[in-house]
Design an enzyme around this catalytic site. Structure first.
Site, mmCIF file in Angstrom:
data_model
loop_
_atom_site.group_PDB
_atom_site.id
_atom_site.type_symbol
_atom_site.label_atom_id
_atom_site.label_comp_id
_atom_site.label_asym_id
_atom_site.label_seq_id
_atom_site.Cartn_x
_atom_site.Cartn_y
_atom_site.Cartn_z
ATOM 1 C CG ASN A 149 -3.518 5.289 -9.444
ATOM 2 O OD1 ASN A 149 -4.569 4.842 -8.990
ATOM 3 N ND2 ASN A 149 -2.520 5.678 -8.669
ATOM 4 N N GLY A 179 -8.357 -2.789 -15.472
ATOM 5 C CA GLY A 179 -9.397 -3.478 -16.215
ATOM 6 C C GLY A 179 -9.181 -4.963 -16.419
ATOM 7 C CB CYS A 196 -2.602 9.334 -4.659
ATOM 8 S SG CYS A 196 -4.001 9.243 -3.522
ATOM 9 C CE LYS A 244 -3.492 2.846 0.545
ATOM 10 N NZ LYS A 244 -4.468 3.103 -0.541
ATOM 11 N N GLY A 299 -6.315 -5.007 -9.587
ATOM 12 C CA GLY A 299 -6.817 -4.197 -8.484
ATOM 13 C C GLY A 299 -8.251 -4.529 -8.148
#
Ligand code: DHB
Length: 310
Positions: free
Chosen positions: A192, A249, A129, A44, A270
């Protein structure tokens, strides 16, 4: 045969988690490393200090497998927690240490500490982010991106890569690649989440997550085409010694295969990992292997970057 290399690190499998999913605690990190079908784990994204993140609900799965929206707000245990974790790496697999400082100086301070530590894995500098209120994504500011990389590579000698947000303009692909090519990056990880989407619940006419009035990063099926475009565009532009981690994806073995066709060396999962759990890696590798067999390929080298155009 489903292997890859980044600098002197070898990966026995090409799949791993995407940063943010199943990687905040020791237990979650161990779960990813313990899978027989992962090649590595990414931690993380760390800030210097522990953060609780944004208020819940902050993650939501869209109906019909469309994907996910999140505005987690960088909850993490703090830099030292992950530095302790990697110093006792329970596996033989490489670890990607992800950092996402809230300022350039915070990132450079963490890089200094990593440089001076015994950590012998890879470092992923997260420039993308979208979920910290008031903080823009560094990688949408080309000057700021160039600046932090210049300052980092002035002292940093371990294998360093960057996590990028999606770009949507051909000239932006050119511009970011021109900057990245100035540095001895080990890898680029793209993409991201697509930042600041908005999802509405039909029954209640309300947003589905609480932070930022419902705005959040989009992942999963919805972002696949954007992810493939970014992997492909960057593979066509980056120096050959900068490896590419394709993220975005991936819900099937075909999605993994498509990332490889576009030039990905490793592929991260993810949203679908969050939805399906650790057994996703087993299924994806089986589905990928079946595609390679059906097409008569012995190794990924025959596929990587071999997308055909009309
Ligand atoms: C978070 C989301 C991201 O996309 C990222 O790169 C880092 C942190 C988050 O909201 O926690």
């Amino acid at each position: 045969q489903l292997t890859a290399n980044i600098q002197n690190h070898h990966f026995d499998h090409i799949l791993l988690n995407a940063a943010g999913v199943m990687c905040q605690t020791n237990e979650e990190l161990n779960t990813v490393l313990s899978s027989s079908y992962t090649g590595a784990v990414v931690t993380k994204s760390a800030t210097a200090d522990h953060r609780p993140g944004n208020p819940a609900p902050r993650y939501y799965e869209l109906p019909n497998h469309l994907g996910t929206i999140n505005s987690m707000g960088l909850p993490n245990e703090g830099f030292n927690y992950y530095l302790d974790y990697v110093s006792t790496n329970p596996s033989q697999k490489p670890i990607f240490f992800s950092i996402a400082g809230l300022s350039k100086q915070e990132n450079l301070d963490m890089l200094h500490q990593l440089q001076n530590s015994d950590f012998d894995g890879l470092i992923e500098l997260n420039l993308s982010c979208p979920n910290v209120p008031g903080k823009p994504q560094t990688a949408y500011d080309f000057e700021a991106t160039q600046q932090i990389l210049s300052e980092a590579f002035a002292f940093f000698k371990k294998p360093l890569g960057v996590k990028l947000p999606p770009y949507f303009d051909i000239v932006h692909f050119d511009m970011i690649a021109d900057i990245l090519n100035q540095f001895p990056l080990a890898f680029v990880n793209t993409i991201n989440s697509i930042g600041n989407g908005l999802v509405i619940d039909e029954d209640s006419d309300t947003v589905v997550i609480k932070p930022k009035g419902g705005f959040g990063g989009i992942g999963g099926t919805l972002v696949k085409a954007t992810a493939l475009a970014n992997v492909r565009a960057l593979r066509q532009r980056l120096n050959a010694d900068i490896k590419i981690i394709g993220t975005g994806g991936v819900t099937t073995g075909r999605d993994v295969y498509d990332h490889i066709l576009c030039g990905a060396d490793l592929v991260e999962v993810g949203s679908q990992l969050a939805i399906e759990g650790i057994t996703v890696f087993d299924r994806l590798e089986r589905e990928l292997t079946a595609i390679l067999e059906e097409k008569g390929y012995q190794s990924l080298e025959e596929v990587r970057g071999q997308l055909k155009v009309l």
